[in-house]
Design a protein around this motif. Structure first.
Motif, short mmCIF file in Angstrom:
data_model
loop_
_atom_site.label_atom_id
_atom_site.label_comp_id
_atom_site.label_asym_id
_atom_site.label_seq_id
_atom_site.Cartn_x
_atom_site.Cartn_y
_atom_site.Cartn_z
N LEU A 1 0.84 -1.19 0.00
CA LEU A 1 0.00 0.00 0.00
C LEU A 1 0.88 1.25 0.00
N LYS A 2 0.51 2.21 -0.83
CA LYS A 2 1.19 3.49 -0.87
C LYS A 2 0.29 4.56 -0.28
N THR A 3 0.89 5.48 0.47
CA THR A 3 0.10 6.54 1.10
C THR A 3 0.15 7.81 0.25
N ALA A 4 -0.96 8.53 0.24
CA ALA A 4 -1.05 9.82 -0.46
C ALA A 4 -2.03 10.70 0.30
N ARG A 5 -1.78 11.99 0.26
CA ARG A 5 -2.68 12.93 0.97
C ARG A 5 -2.64 14.27 0.25
N THR A 6 -3.79 14.70 -0.23
CA THR A 6 -3.90 15.97 -0.94
C THR A 6 -5.03 16.78 -0.32
N GLY A 7 -4.73 17.99 0.09
CA GLY A 7 -5.76 18.84 0.66
C GLY A 7 -5.66 18.93 2.17
N CYS A 8 -6.66 19.53 2.75
CA CYS A 8 -6.68 19.89 4.17
C CYS A 8 -7.74 19.07 4.90
N ALA A 9 -7.40 18.59 6.09
CA ALA A 9 -8.38 17.92 6.95
C ALA A 9 -8.99 18.95 7.89
N LEU A 10 -10.30 19.07 7.85
CA LEU A 10 -11.03 20.12 8.58
C LEU A 10 -11.95 19.50 9.62
N ALA A 11 -11.94 20.07 10.83
CA ALA A 11 -12.92 19.73 11.86
C ALA A 11 -13.57 21.02 12.35
N VAL A 12 -14.89 21.01 12.45
CA VAL A 12 -15.63 22.16 12.98
C VAL A 12 -16.39 21.69 14.22
N VAL A 13 -16.18 22.39 15.32
CA VAL A 13 -16.77 22.02 16.60
C VAL A 13 -17.74 23.11 17.04
N THR A 14 -19.00 22.77 17.18
CA THR A 14 -20.00 23.73 17.66
C THR A 14 -20.21 23.54 19.15
N LEU A 15 -20.07 24.65 19.90
CA LEU A 15 -20.29 24.64 21.35
C LEU A 15 -21.65 25.24 21.64
N SER A 16 -22.57 24.43 22.14
CA SER A 16 -23.90 24.94 22.43
C SER A 16 -24.62 23.98 23.37
N ASP A 17 -24.97 24.45 24.56
CA ASP A 17 -25.74 23.61 25.49
C ASP A 17 -27.09 23.25 24.88
N LYS A 18 -27.78 24.24 24.29
CA LYS A 18 -29.09 23.98 23.71
C LYS A 18 -28.98 23.09 22.48
N GLY A 19 -27.96 23.33 21.67
CA GLY A 19 -27.78 22.48 20.49
C GLY A 19 -27.49 21.05 20.87
#
Length: 263
Positions: A95-113
Motif C-alpha cells: 500500500l502506498k500513502t497519499a494525501r492531498t488537501g486539508c483535513a477540517l474539523a468544525v466544533v459547535t459549542l452549544s448547550d441547547k444544540g
C-alpha cells in the motif's frame, strides 16, 4: 509534515464502507479486537505517516482512507481507523500513502444544540465556506455542550489525529457558560494575534458590540485553530476575513521554509 511511504500488509476480505483497524507494530493485538484488524510493522511507517485524510492505494486504485484513530482499553497503541473505499479480497498487498488537501474539523459549542433544543446553523455554514475556499481531504463536524474539559480533550485528540484546521464556534462571549478561550488558551503552542486583530477589526465594522467578542487564533502542534463566535453571521464574518491567509499558514506549520515576502 506528511511523509509519503509504502508498506506491506496482510488484509482480510472487506467490503466497501467497512472500517479496517490498522495496528502499528502490534504483535499483541488485544483479545476481542482481532475482527478487521491488519498489522503494520513500525519500521515501515515514519512518524506522522497516517494523519486523517490519508488515502492508501495499490495498483488497483485507492483502497482505504484514514478517518481517525481509537484506543483499545488497557492497550497503549492507537488503532488507525480506515474506511474501505472498494471491495478487498484477502491477501498481502503493498500500500502506498497519499494525501492531498486539508483535513477540517468544525466544533459547535452549544448547550441547547447538544440537548437538541436548537439547530446548529454555524457548523454547516463554516464547513461550506472552507470547502469552497480550500481543497479538503477530510471533513467532520462535532457538537458539544459548553464544557471546557470536553472541548480541550477533543481539540487535543483532533490535533493528534493530524487535522490541519480546527474551527470552534460558540462560547467566546461574556455569558457565564462562555468559556471557550479559557478551555483552549492553555493548550495553544502559539497565539496568532494578527488573525485575532483582523477578526476584531472586521467585526467592529459591523457593530460596536463586537468589542465583547473573545475570538482567538493559535496553533496546537501542526494544527491551526480558530475559536469563533457562536452566531452564524458573526462566525462567517470572522472566518471570511482570515481565510485567504489560511493556506499559507498551513504551509508554514507543515515546515515550508520559503520566504514569506512577495517579490
Amino acid at each position: 509534515m506528511f511523509t509519503p511511504c509504502s508498506f506491506s500488509v496482510a488484509l482480510p476480505a472487506l467490503k466497501a464502507g467497512e472500517i479496517l483497524r490498522l495496528a502499528c507494530g502490534a504483535d499483541d493485538v488485544p483479545a476481542g479486537a482481532s475482527r478487521a484488524i491488519a498489522v503494520v510493522r513500525p519500521e515501515d511507517l515514519p512518524a506522522n505517516a497516517l494523519p486523517v485524510g490519508t488515502v492508501l492505494g495499490a495498483e488497483s486504485g485507492a483502497l482505504l482512507k484514514i478517518e481517525g484513530r481509537a484506543f483499545w482499553p488497557g492497550w497503549e497503541r492507537a488503532l488507525f481507523l480506515a474506511r474501505v473505499l472498494a471491495d478487498i479480497s484477502s491477501g498481502v498487498r503493498i500500500l502506498k500513502t497519499a494525501r492531498t488537501g486539508c483535513a477540517l474539523a468544525v466544533v459547535t459549542l452549544s448547550d441547547k444544540g447538544f440537548a437538541g433544543l436548537r439547530e446548529d446553523e454555524s457548523g454547516p455554514a463554516l464547513v461550506d465556506m472552507v470547502r469552497k475556499a480550500l481543497p479538503l481531504c477530510h471533513e467532520r463536524r462535532f457538537l458539544l455542550p459548553d464544557e471546557p474539559a470536553r472541548l480541550r480533550a477533543l481539540v487535543l485528540e483532533l490535533a493528534g489525529q493530524g487535522y490541519d484546521l480546527v474551527i470552534s464556534t460558540g462560547g467566546t462571549g461574556l455569558s457565564p457558560r462562555d468559556l471557550t478561550p479559557e478551555a483552549l488558551i492553555p493548550i495553544l503552542d502559539r497565539r496568532l494575534p494578527g488573525f485575532e486583530q483582523v477578526m476584531m477589526a472586521a467585526s467592529l465594522e459591523k457593530t460596536p458590540r463586537a468589542v465583547l467578542s473573545r475570538a482567538l487564533a493559535g496553533t496546537v502542534g501542526e494544527t491551526l485553530l480558530f475559536a469563533l463566535p457562536g452566531s452564524r453571521r458573526a462566525a462567517l464574518e470572522n472566518l471570511e476575513v482570515v481565510l485567504e491567509a489560511v493556506p499559507h499558514a498551513l504551509e508554514k506549520l507543515g515546515g515550508d521554509m520559503s520566504d514569506c515576502g512577495r517579490k
